[in-house]
Write a protein that holds these residues in place. Structure first.
Motif, PDB file in Angstrom:
ATOM      1  N   LYS A 173      14.245   4.987 -10.627  1.00  0.00           N
ATOM      2  CA  LYS A 173      14.318   3.429 -11.158  1.00  0.00           C
ATOM      3  C   LYS A 173      13.059   3.041 -10.618  1.00  0.00           C
ATOM      4  O   LYS A 173      12.300   2.238 -11.036  1.00  0.00           O
ATOM      5  CB  LYS A 173      15.430   2.889 -10.650  1.00  0.00           C
ATOM      6  N   TYR A 174      12.768   3.068  -9.223  1.00  0.00           N
ATOM      7  CA  TYR A 174      11.759   2.596  -8.576  1.00  0.00           C
ATOM      8  C   TYR A 174      10.384   3.007  -8.998  1.00  0.00           C
ATOM      9  O   TYR A 174       9.689   2.259  -9.336  1.00  0.00           O
ATOM     10  CB  TYR A 174      11.784   3.110  -7.081  1.00  0.00           C
ATOM     11  N   ALA A 175      10.321   4.296  -9.697  1.00  0.00           N
ATOM     12  CA  ALA A 175       8.944   4.687 -10.163  1.00  0.00           C
ATOM     13  C   ALA A 175       8.726   4.002 -11.504  1.00  0.00           C
ATOM     14  O   ALA A 175       7.542   3.629 -11.909  1.00  0.00           O
ATOM     15  CB  ALA A 175       9.332   6.270 -10.563  1.00  0.00           C
ATOM     16  N   MET A 183       0.936  -1.180  -0.084  1.00  0.00           N
ATOM     17  CA  MET A 183       0.058   0.020   0.029  1.00  0.00           C
ATOM     18  C   MET A 183       0.958   1.194   0.127  1.00  0.00           C
ATOM     19  O   MET A 183       0.390   2.287  -0.468  1.00  0.00           O
ATOM     20  CB  MET A 183      -0.874  -0.105   1.294  1.00  0.00           C
ATOM     21  N   LEU A 184       2.028   1.163   0.555  1.00  0.00           N
ATOM     22  CA  LEU A 184       2.889   2.297   0.479  1.00  0.00           C
ATOM     23  C   LEU A 184       3.347   2.784  -0.940  1.00  0.00           C
ATOM     24  O   LEU A 184       3.477   3.837  -1.132  1.00  0.00           O
ATOM     25  CB  LEU A 184       4.153   2.227   1.232  1.00  0.00           C
ATOM     26  N   ASP A 185       3.435   1.591  -1.775  1.00  0.00           N
ATOM     27  CA  ASP A 185       3.896   1.939  -3.059  1.00  0.00           C
ATOM     28  C   ASP A 185       2.704   2.352  -3.786  1.00  0.00           C
ATOM     29  O   ASP A 185       3.000   3.602  -4.954  1.00  0.00           O
ATOM     30  CB  ASP A 185       4.472   0.615  -3.725  1.00  0.00           C
ATOM     31  N   VAL A 186       1.532   1.961  -3.553  1.00  0.00           N
ATOM     32  CA  VAL A 186       0.260   2.598  -4.228  1.00  0.00           C
ATOM     33  C   VAL A 186       0.433   3.836  -3.716  1.00  0.00           C
ATOM     34  O   VAL A 186      -0.115   4.722  -4.611  1.00  0.00           O
ATOM     35  CB  VAL A 186      -0.800   1.820  -3.606  1.00  0.00           C
ATOM     36  N   ALA A 187       0.456   4.396  -2.679  1.00  0.00           N
ATOM     37  CA  ALA A 187       0.278   5.744  -2.051  1.00  0.00           C
ATOM     38  C   ALA A 187       1.354   6.732  -2.633  1.00  0.00           C
ATOM     39  O   ALA A 187       0.799   8.008  -2.914  1.00  0.00           O
ATOM     40  CB  ALA A 187       0.444   5.764  -0.541  1.00  0.00           C
ATOM     41  N   VAL A 188       2.348   6.291  -2.840  1.00  0.00           N
ATOM     42  CA  VAL A 188       3.268   7.257  -3.539  1.00  0.00           C
ATOM     43  C   VAL A 188       3.479   7.279  -4.948  1.00  0.00           C
ATOM     44  O   VAL A 188       3.997   8.352  -5.810  1.00  0.00           O
ATOM     45  CB  VAL A 188       4.897   6.984  -2.865  1.00  0.00           C
TER      46      VAL A 188
END
Length: 199
Positions: free
Chosen positions: A175-177, A147-152
């Motif tokens: 890269k993460y994005a 959910m943290l990845d979803v949030a950002v």
């Protein structure tokens, strides 16, 4: 069936659409023009803002509340950690995202140049502080998408649109994005207006 009232360019609505698509369930999205909101929105949500999730008698607002409800109601794939300690850490992270990142978006969109520049610098610096996380892992909570990845994600998608330039040392975040944007259902969760934010 769940119905999501969703702003076509609203980053919080974008978050909820990502979760709905990740879960692969039946739902309906009603696009809301934020400059010309439908009258029934104020009836179902007294704060008159999006996103709003409606399922039978249940009406929820606030993206994080909506997303946790969807995650508990449809547990596969699970986006919040099953362990209470990790779940509490995740909620703390989500809270800090609101305070340190998303709360500054209104200043960028305000039309006040001085406020906007200050907000861009704050978001840039706060995002750059996340860089060390990606030296050890692929996602914010470890090697699993959460959910943290979803949030950002909506913020990372809009960096160029908001005029935020990350410094060279923040390359791991970019890269993460790209990892987030290349998820199979990511493009489906976006509106045409959001797709147009990045060429």
């Amino acid at each position: 069936m769940m119905t999501l009232y969703s702003g076509t360019t609203d980053p919080y609505s974008h978050r909820c659409r990502i979760v709905l698509f990740e879960k692969g369930m039946d739902f309906q999205v009603i696009d809301v023009d934020l400059a010309n909101k439908p009258e029934d929105l104020a009836v179902i949500n007294p704060y008159n803002h999006v996103p709003v999730l409606v399922e039978r008698d249940l009406v929820l607002s606030e993206a994080n509340i909506i997303n946790e409800y969807i995650d508990e109601r449809f547990p596969h794939p699970q986006l919040m950690p099953p362990d209470p300690v990790m779940r509490a850490r995740a909620r703390l992270f989500l809270y800090s995202f609101e305070k340190d990142l998303f709360s500054h978006i209104a200043d960028i969109e305000s039309g006040d140049q001085e406020k906007a520049d200050k907000a861009r610098a704050t978001i840039r610096d706060n995002l750059t502080q996340l860089v060390p996380i990606f030296a050890k892992q692929n996602y914010l909570l470890g090697d699993d998408y959460s959910m943290l990845d979803v949030a950002v994600t909506p913020l990372l998608w809009r960096l160029g649109h908001y005029g935020i330039e990350l410094p060279n040392q923040a390359a791991p975040i970019l890269k993460y994005a790209e990892r987030l944007f290349s998820r199979p259902l990511y493009a489906d969760a976006m509106t045409p207006s959001e797709k147009a934010m990045r060429k």
